[in-house]
Scaffold this motif. Structure first.
Motif, short mmCIF file in Angstrom:
data_model
loop_
_atom_site.label_atom_id
_atom_site.label_comp_id
_atom_site.label_asym_id
_atom_site.label_seq_id
_atom_site.Cartn_x
_atom_site.Cartn_y
_atom_site.Cartn_z
N UNK A 186 131.03 39.00 -76.25
CA UNK A 186 129.93 38.09 -76.02
C UNK A 186 129.65 37.34 -77.31
N UNK A 187 129.38 36.05 -77.19
CA UNK A 187 129.18 35.20 -78.35
C UNK A 187 127.74 34.71 -78.38
N UNK A 188 127.10 34.78 -79.54
CA UNK A 188 125.74 34.26 -79.67
C UNK A 188 125.77 32.84 -80.16
N UNK A 196 124.44 31.57 -82.68
CA UNK A 196 124.61 31.46 -84.13
C UNK A 196 126.02 31.85 -84.57
N UNK A 220 127.60 34.70 -84.08
CA UNK A 220 127.91 36.12 -84.18
C UNK A 220 128.49 36.62 -82.86
N UNK A 221 129.38 37.58 -82.96
CA UNK A 221 130.14 38.04 -81.82
C UNK A 221 130.00 39.54 -81.67
N UNK A 222 129.88 40.02 -80.46
CA UNK A 222 129.91 41.46 -80.22
C UNK A 222 131.02 41.74 -79.23
N UNK A 223 131.96 42.60 -79.63
CA UNK A 223 133.02 43.03 -78.72
C UNK A 223 132.52 44.25 -77.97
N UNK A 233 133.54 43.48 -85.35
CA UNK A 233 132.70 42.95 -84.29
C UNK A 233 132.52 43.95 -83.15
N UNK A 274 129.82 46.52 -84.98
CA UNK A 274 128.58 45.99 -85.53
C UNK A 274 128.48 46.11 -87.04
#
Lengths: 231, 231
Positions: free
Chosen positions: A64-66, A68, A70-73, A184, A187
DNA sequence: CGTGAGCTTGACTAGGTTCAAACGGGGTGG
DNA sequence: CCACCCCGTTTGAACCTAGTCAAGCTCACG
């Protein structure tokens, strides 16, 4: 036709394994083969969830991409894994290929129609969904409650469990993802990932002959690290 | 009999709302009422998942406990929410009551039998499961990628969304959980939670007449904080 | 070889944890 | 009825882990 399925890395996936060799032809006949290049996207989070995928070859990230940047896998997807099986109206995650990827794609609707003739399929879908949720909660715990080194130790055991069946039952495996991907996923930053790898190496728990070739020298020791039983 | 359902806070839950008033009697007739005191457990993560619950009154935490005593709260459960609907053989999370709690309990098997006569139930269960997964991924993103103040801002908007239907549509609500619970939900310490509340108060985004009474003075501002658009 | 992307390491900084003390409100007992 | 206590919360100060910025390294590829 069925030959393609017989050789598929996903032949024993939770869903396909529910079908006997002579039945799988039908499952295959209503599937489309999809190929995506390295770095490309199989689907985007905002897409409406019309299709279900079963990964045949390659590795993907579920991310998921924010706004700003930043990315969270959320997960790494391996052959035999399903994508989009428990989505709402939209996928809510994007799926990016870490390597050239092949997948079987079904219309959600077609698969659901199969439930009538093969009720076991629906049951399997439930089981898959519950495993996905459990794995996501594992990760939630790790992100919330573990420090950097513990996170990396967890990650290595997680990948080991995912890849063992493809890489053979040795203690070494090749990481298909970059340090940025790992960062990612957990965190943290790339530098922290790198330092944590070095720390585990210094502890004698792993070896890194090359940056992406990991040897687990002491699984029990890694488990102790994850469980916070050692510093 | 049905009267109990008519007045239940969960009457419009995703599952019960699928049943008309005259059908709900049957759903109710195969349910057991369960009560748990504040602080008690509705179920434990290692229990085999034989039952499904629908919370009628009160609030619970969905949590996991590590051997070293650290705790991660996966979600807060409100009236109308389901518990155990997408478990594997075991629940994999414990459910603790934050207040005196009442719930309807069904045998998983009995509910599945109802799928034949009421196929919409099964569909609803799917929808619920996918929403739960999406919410868990939201939280994953927050734990992995947000700082303390952003986490609290997210938490307040999340709780606001959950409670609005019970507390009326005002901007104030009463937190049913302690600062420790909030800390264990967001992966930080109590002190950090407290400081983040103070920070949002100083920014003029919220008010705290008492520690557990929150007034949202600027929802849009809170959203900006979550999205990292402000410091 | 030379180049560049990805990885590692170092020095410094910042945000969150830890430990400790003070505060506040609700409930109990004198 | 008030004083006291207790638990949860807040605030402060020191510390420490991970982030940031910058430089150097490695290795695959041209």
């Amino acid at each position: 036709m069925g030959l393609l399925c017989q050789q598929c890395l996903a032949r024993n996936s939770a869903l396909c394994s529910a079908m006997a060799d002579d039945e799988i032809d039908h499952l295959f006949s209503i599937a489309h083969q999809v190929k995506v290049d390295e770095g490309g996207y199989l689907l985007h989070e905002e897409d409406s969830a019309k299709f279900v995928y079963n990964l045949s070859y390659g590795v993907c990230t579920l991310e998921r991409l924010a706004s700003d940047g930043s990315r969270q896998i959320m997960a790494f997807v391996y052959p035999g894994d399903f994508i989009g099986i428990n989505s709402g109206p939209f996928y809510s995650v994007s799926v990016q290929a870490l390597s050239p990827v092949t997948a079987c794609r079904w219309q959600m609707k077609d698969l659901q129609d199969l439930y009538h003739t093969h009720p076991i399929l629906e049951q399997r879908v439930h089981e898959i969904a519950s495993r996905v949720l459990a794995a996501t909660m594992d990760q939630l715990f790790v992100l919330g409650r573990k420090n950097a080194v513990e996170k990396i130790a967890y990650f290595l055991l997680y990948i080991d469990g995912r890849q063992r069946k493809y890489d053979g039952h040795s203690d070494s495996f090749i990481l298909p993802m970059t340090r940025i991907d790992i960062a990612d996923y957990l965190g943290v930053t790339v530098e922290t990932v790198s330092r944590a790898f070095s720390s585990l190496k210094k502890k004698g728990l792993i070896d890194l002959s090359q940056a992406w070739v990991v040897t687990l020298k002491d699984r029990e020791g890694l488990r102790d690290v994850v469980e916070h039983r050692v510093n």
